[in-house]
Each structure stands twice: as structure tokens, then as C-alpha cells.
Design an enzyme around this catalytic site. Sequence first.
Site, PDB file in Angstrom:
ATOM      1  N   ASP A  81       0.862  -1.175   0.000  1.00 22.75           N
ATOM      2  CA  ASP A  81       0.000   0.000   0.000  1.00 22.75           C
ATOM      3  C   ASP A  81       0.904   1.231   0.000  1.00 22.75           C
ATOM      4  OD1 ASP A  81       0.915   0.248   2.604  1.00 22.75           O
ATOM      5  OD2 ASP A  81      -1.070   0.243   3.534  1.00 22.75           O
ATOM      6  N   HIS A  82       0.310   2.408   0.261  1.00 18.18           N
ATOM      7  CA  HIS A  82       1.092   3.655   0.238  1.00 18.18           C
ATOM      8  C   HIS A  82       2.198   3.648   1.300  1.00 18.18           C
ATOM      9  CE1 HIS A  82      -2.452   3.880   2.757  1.00 18.18           C
ATOM     10  NE2 HIS A  82      -1.800   4.715   3.558  1.00 18.18           N
ATOM     11  N   CYS A  88       3.246  -3.169   4.122  1.00 17.03           N
ATOM     12  CA  CYS A  88       2.335  -2.106   4.550  1.00 17.03           C
ATOM     13  C   CYS A  88       2.948  -1.506   5.807  1.00 17.03           C
ATOM     14  CB  CYS A  88       0.903  -2.616   4.747  1.00 17.03           C
ATOM     15  SG  CYS A  88       0.633  -3.725   6.133  1.00 17.03           S
ATOM     16  N   THR A 105       2.444  -1.950   9.092  1.00 21.15           N
ATOM     17  CA  THR A 105       2.788  -2.934  10.127  1.00 21.15           C
ATOM     18  C   THR A 105       2.981  -4.346   9.596  1.00 21.15           C
ATOM     19  OG1 THR A 105       0.459  -3.445  10.478  1.00 21.15           O
ATOM     20  CG2 THR A 105       1.427  -1.688  11.855  1.00 21.15           C
ATOM     21  N   HIS A 138       9.645 -23.675   9.550  1.00 18.52           N
ATOM     22  CA  HIS A 138       8.588 -24.310  10.346  1.00 18.52           C
ATOM     23  C   HIS A 138       7.206 -24.193   9.716  1.00 18.52           C
ATOM     24  CE1 HIS A 138      10.741 -24.400  14.536  1.00 18.52           C
ATOM     25  NE2 HIS A 138      11.541 -24.778  13.549  1.00 18.52           N
ATOM     26  N   ARG A 150       7.777 -33.060  11.381  1.00 18.06           N
ATOM     27  CA  ARG A 150       6.669 -32.655  12.262  1.00 18.06           C
ATOM     28  C   ARG A 150       6.031 -31.344  11.786  1.00 18.06           C
ATOM     29  NH1 ARG A 150      11.325 -30.782  14.517  1.00 18.06           N
ATOM     30  NH2 ARG A 150      11.291 -28.807  15.650  1.00 18.06           N
ATOM     31  N   HIS A 151       6.830 -30.527  11.109  1.00 17.57           N
ATOM     32  CA  HIS A 151       6.280 -29.257  10.605  1.00 17.57           C
ATOM     33  C   HIS A 151       5.299 -29.497   9.462  1.00 17.57           C
ATOM     34  CE1 HIS A 151       9.183 -27.432  13.177  1.00 17.57           C
ATOM     35  NE2 HIS A 151      10.198 -27.949  12.499  1.00 17.57           N
TER      36      HIS A 151
HETATM   37  C1  RB5 Z   1      -2.065   2.494   6.505  1.00 17.65           C
HETATM   38  O1  RB5 Z   1      -2.147   3.674   7.216  1.00 17.65           O
HETATM   39  C2  RB5 Z   1      -1.892   1.305   7.451  1.00 17.65           C
HETATM   40  O2  RB5 Z   1      -3.059   1.074   8.162  1.00 17.65           O
HETATM   41  C3  RB5 Z   1      -1.475   0.066   6.692  1.00 17.65           C
HETATM   42  O3  RB5 Z   1      -0.300   0.335   6.001  1.00 17.65           O
HETATM   43  C4  RB5 Z   1      -1.177  -1.184   7.502  1.00 17.65           C
HETATM   44  O4  RB5 Z   1      -0.288  -0.918   8.543  1.00 17.65           O
HETATM   45  C5  RB5 Z   1      -2.325  -1.977   7.928  1.00 17.65           C
HETATM   46  O5  RB5 Z   1      -2.184  -3.071   8.505  1.00 17.65           O
END
Ligand code: RB5
Length: 149
Positions: free
Chosen positions: A8-9, A68, A70, A101, A135-136
Site C-alpha cells: 500500500d502507500h 504495509c 505494520t 517451520h 513434524r512441521h
Molecule cells: C495504513 O495507514 C496502514 O493502516 C497500513 O499500512 C497497515 O499498517 C495496515 O495493517
Amino acid sequence: MKLAIGSDHAGYKMKWQLANWLRTPAGGRHKILDVGTLSEDSVDYPDFAREVAQAVSGKRAAKGILFCGTGIGMAMAANKVSGVRAAVVWNPQVAELASEHNDANVVCLPARFLNTPQAQKILHSFLTTRFGGGRHLRRVKKINGMDRK
Ligand code: RB5
């Protein structure tokens, strides 16, 4: 290896840098299928997670890479696609374990919490580590059995 890559951005700049690096000898000379986004204009991450996940699920790419802010939203969305095992990874050790794993076929990187050298090390670890089997495999088969049909 043919790799599907998307962001994404929030992950756009890192995607651009890492896609270029993955094409170089140092990055492994991979073939890149870039599904976008192509600017820092605000977009919705599930749209790009779906494109990468479907490329992996449909065998148009061996593995997928998503960026993204996070990594979390991308992983949530990609894991809705049958056959996809998407993992949020934030360091090389976690990336290694995601391959060894979990046989992860998509990695989701938290672009807002990594710099470029860290992301390169993570992708190198993910792409060069083999699935451990044994096992994995038993556990991964149980995950695969939970797919929505
Ligand atoms: C965008 O602001 C943010 O929500 C996205 O990049 C991401 O972290 C979502 O999980």
C-alpha cells in the site's frame, strides 16, 4: 524465482527499493511481478494483498512479498486466499522460521518499522531457507485443511 510483490502507500517506497534489489545479482536475480501500488497516494491494502495472494495461489509466482505499515493488515487479507500461508516477519530469524517451520509462501513486512538493509536481510533469509518437513509438515497440512473451499 518468480516473486509477486505488492504494497500500500505506507510500503510503496520500500517495495520499490526491494523490488529493484531482488532483481540484482546481490538480491538473487529474481523475476518480479509487481502488482502495485505505484505511488504514495492513499490506497486500501487488501486490494494488493489479494493480487499477490492470488498470484501465489494460482502458481503465477512461487512466493509473495507484501509491504504495509505494520505488515498485519496485509497478512490478514492474504490469508483469506486458499493455499496461502502469509506471515508477518520483522527480523531475519523470524523470516527463517517462517520458511523452516511454517512453509510460509507470503511474507508481510512492516515498512514503517524497518530500514532497507533490515528488509534485505529479512528477504534473503526468507527466500534461502527451506521448509523443514517432518513434524512441521504434519502441522502445515492441518493449516491447509482449514482452507475455505
Ligand atoms: C495504513 O495507514 C496502514 O493502516 C497500513 O499500512 C497497515 O499498517 C495496515 O495493517
